[in-house]
Design an enzyme around this catalytic site. Structure first.
Site, PDB file in Angstrom:
ATOM      1  CG  HIS A   1      -1.820  -1.154   1.360  1.00  0.00           C
ATOM      2  ND1 HIS A   1      -3.005  -1.318   0.677  1.00  0.00           N
ATOM      3  CD2 HIS A   1      -1.659  -2.271   2.134  1.00  0.00           C
ATOM      4  CE1 HIS A   1      -3.550  -2.473   1.013  1.00  0.00           C
ATOM      5  NE2 HIS A   1      -2.749  -3.069   1.888  1.00  0.00           N
TER       6      HIS A   1
ATOM      7  CB  SER B   1      13.768  21.282 -16.143  1.00  0.00           C
ATOM      8  OG  SER B   1      12.881  22.381 -16.287  1.00  0.00           O
TER       9      SER B   1
ATOM     10  CE  LYS C   1      12.471  18.242 -11.578  1.00  0.00           C
ATOM     11  NZ  LYS C   1      11.276  18.569 -12.365  1.00  0.00           N
TER      12      LYS C   1
ATOM     13  CD  GLU D   1       8.457  11.034 -15.609  1.00  0.00           C
ATOM     14  OE1 GLU D   1       8.367  11.561 -14.488  1.00  0.00           O
ATOM     15  OE2 GLU D   1       8.724  11.699 -16.637  1.00  0.00           O
TER      16      GLU D   1
END
Length: 448
Positions: free
Chosen positions: A156, A278, A284, A291
């Site tokens: 969970h 970025s 970043k 992804e």
């Protein structure tokens, strides 16, 4: 004449564009396989007297050149040719005359595209298998390296029990190994010669389907000619089912690696070579590749559903609807292979922070072990559970980060046995090598 079915009637331009769709682009991936199948068909036509020896000899170098150009990205399908099959036949007719006009004897374009797709699918499955085994090997190496790296086990998305990072990596290696039999079954389904089906009902010629099958290195002939046509769409669905199984595991692994490499957790770093920056935030480093693996997993499943939706409600025989199974099939299979390939540098670049993994473990993560320590002293499980639940942290004895060592039964973190998975990996590699040799030998048919 450019269209194989042309009978002198002008086709509306909008209809032509709509019916051709993306075939001019997609068929470029199949041209080499169509040329290979055409050569096997030509050998058979010579055997039954449709072609003579000189015609067969002239066809071989032309088809070899077409296959070579297609593999090098130099073959072109004119917009007037409608598809790859037409482009091949037009070129053969232009250069060889009657030999080109005769080569379509005993087959239909449906026959050709099914053969080309199966030949492509065989090689795609083997390529996918090699990429799959490389990813599994990389995960097993990480599992070995981190078999004693203490790590919180989650359920969970909350800390559950003490574990190791070795168990985590080994779990995904095992999951991906479970996908290999799916891939093997998909390969064997595609590994049947369809040529001789014509449009599904055979032809009034003594076609030697067994000869064509042997020349192309197929495992066997798919006998029933109508079943061949009914299998268009189904074969694609089954091959992509194997791909979807892999994609599911890759998507879940990508999600975990994204989470574990976040600044907040920091269990591992991905490395600058596999992350991107970025355009606005200079600090970043983004896990874009992971992804996209995760998104690809979703896309592959949707493309599998697209194929099923197209072919699943058709009556027996060929329908032009099936043209639209080509795009999702070719692209999704390649997407799965690409996801496996890009995972390798990600795994290679992983840098684990062992101390952070250990320090992240909450004291309460050892409470389940506290329950079993009481059980070992003779207390009933439910009574022990309720006693520990009153104050879980106070009940913990010892360092919870070492508690995984107490789990020594088969498959648990304290008894991580990778030998079985390595045996399965070796067996899969042997199967791949055997079938790679057989499939690769078929291309000798185009050697001049």
């Amino acid at each position: 004449m450019t269209r194989l079915w042309d009978r002198g009637t002008e086709l509306d331009a909008a209809i032509a564009r709509f019916t051709v769709g993306r075939d001019l682009e997609l068929d470029l991936r199949l041209v080499a396989f169509d040329a290979l199948a055409s050569m096997a068909h030509a050998v058979m036509l010579k055997e039954i007297g449709v072609l003579n020896g000189e015609e067969l000899a002239a066809l071989r170098p032309e088809l070899a050149a077409i296959a070579r150009e297609a593999r090098q990205g130099e073959f072109h399908i004119p917009s007037t040719a409608e598809d790859g099959h037409t482009a091949i036949e037009n070129r053969l007719t232009e250069r060889l005359g009657d030999a080109g006009r005769r080569i379509h004897t005993g087959r239909s374009r449906n026959d050709q595209v099914i053969a080309a797709l199966r030949l492509w699918a065989r090689e795609a499955c083997l390529q996918q298998g090699r990429a799959l085994l490389a990813a599994i090997e990389a995960l097993l190496e990480l599992a070995e390296e981190h078999r004693e790296t203490s790590f919180p086990g989650y359920t969970h998305t909350r800390q559950a029990m003490p574990s190791t990072l070795g168990l985590f990596f080994a779990a995904f290696a095992s999951n991906l190994l479970d996908d290999f039999p799916w891939l093997r079954t998909a390969f064997e389904h595609a590994d049947r010669s369809p040529l001789g089906s014509a449009s599904g009902y055979g032809v009034a010629l003594p076609l030697n389907r067994q000869l064509v099958s042997r020349l192309l290195g197929f495992r066997e002939v798919q006998s029933n000619t109508l079943a061949v046509q009914n299998d268009r769409g189904k074969m694609e669905f089954l091959v992509l089912s194997a791909g979807a199984a892999m994609a599911l595991d890759l998507g879940r692994l990508a999600t975990d690696l994204i989470w574990f490499s976040s600044a907040e957790l920091g269990f591992m770093g991905l490395g600058d070579t596999v992350t991107t920056g970025s355009s606005i935030m200079p600090q970043k480093r983004n896990p874009d590749v992971l992804e996209l693996i995760r998104a690809t997993s979703a896309r592959v499943r949707s493309r599998q559903s697209e194929i099923a939706a197209i072919y699943g409600s058709l009556t027996a025989g060929y329908h032009r609807d099936l043209q639209h199974t080509k795009e999702p099939f070719l692209e999704a299979v390649q997407n799965v292979t690409d996801s496996l390939l890009v995972l390798l540098p990600v795994l290679d670049a992983l840098v684990v922070d062992r101390e952070r993994c250990r320090a992240a473990m909450e004291l309460s993560i050892g409470s389940t072990d506290a329950v079993y320590q009481r059980v070992a002293r003779g207390e009933a499980f439910r009574s022990a559970y309720k006693a520990v639940a009153v104050d879980p942290e106070s009940a913990v004895e010892g360092d919870p980060a070492e508690a995984w060592r107490l789990r020594t039964h088969q498959g648990a973190p304290g008894s991580l046995d990778l030998a079985g998975d390595r045996d399965r990996l070796a067996e899969a590699g042997e199967w791949l090598e055997t079938n790679q040799q057989r499939v690769g030998a078929a291309w000798q048919l185009l050697e001049v």
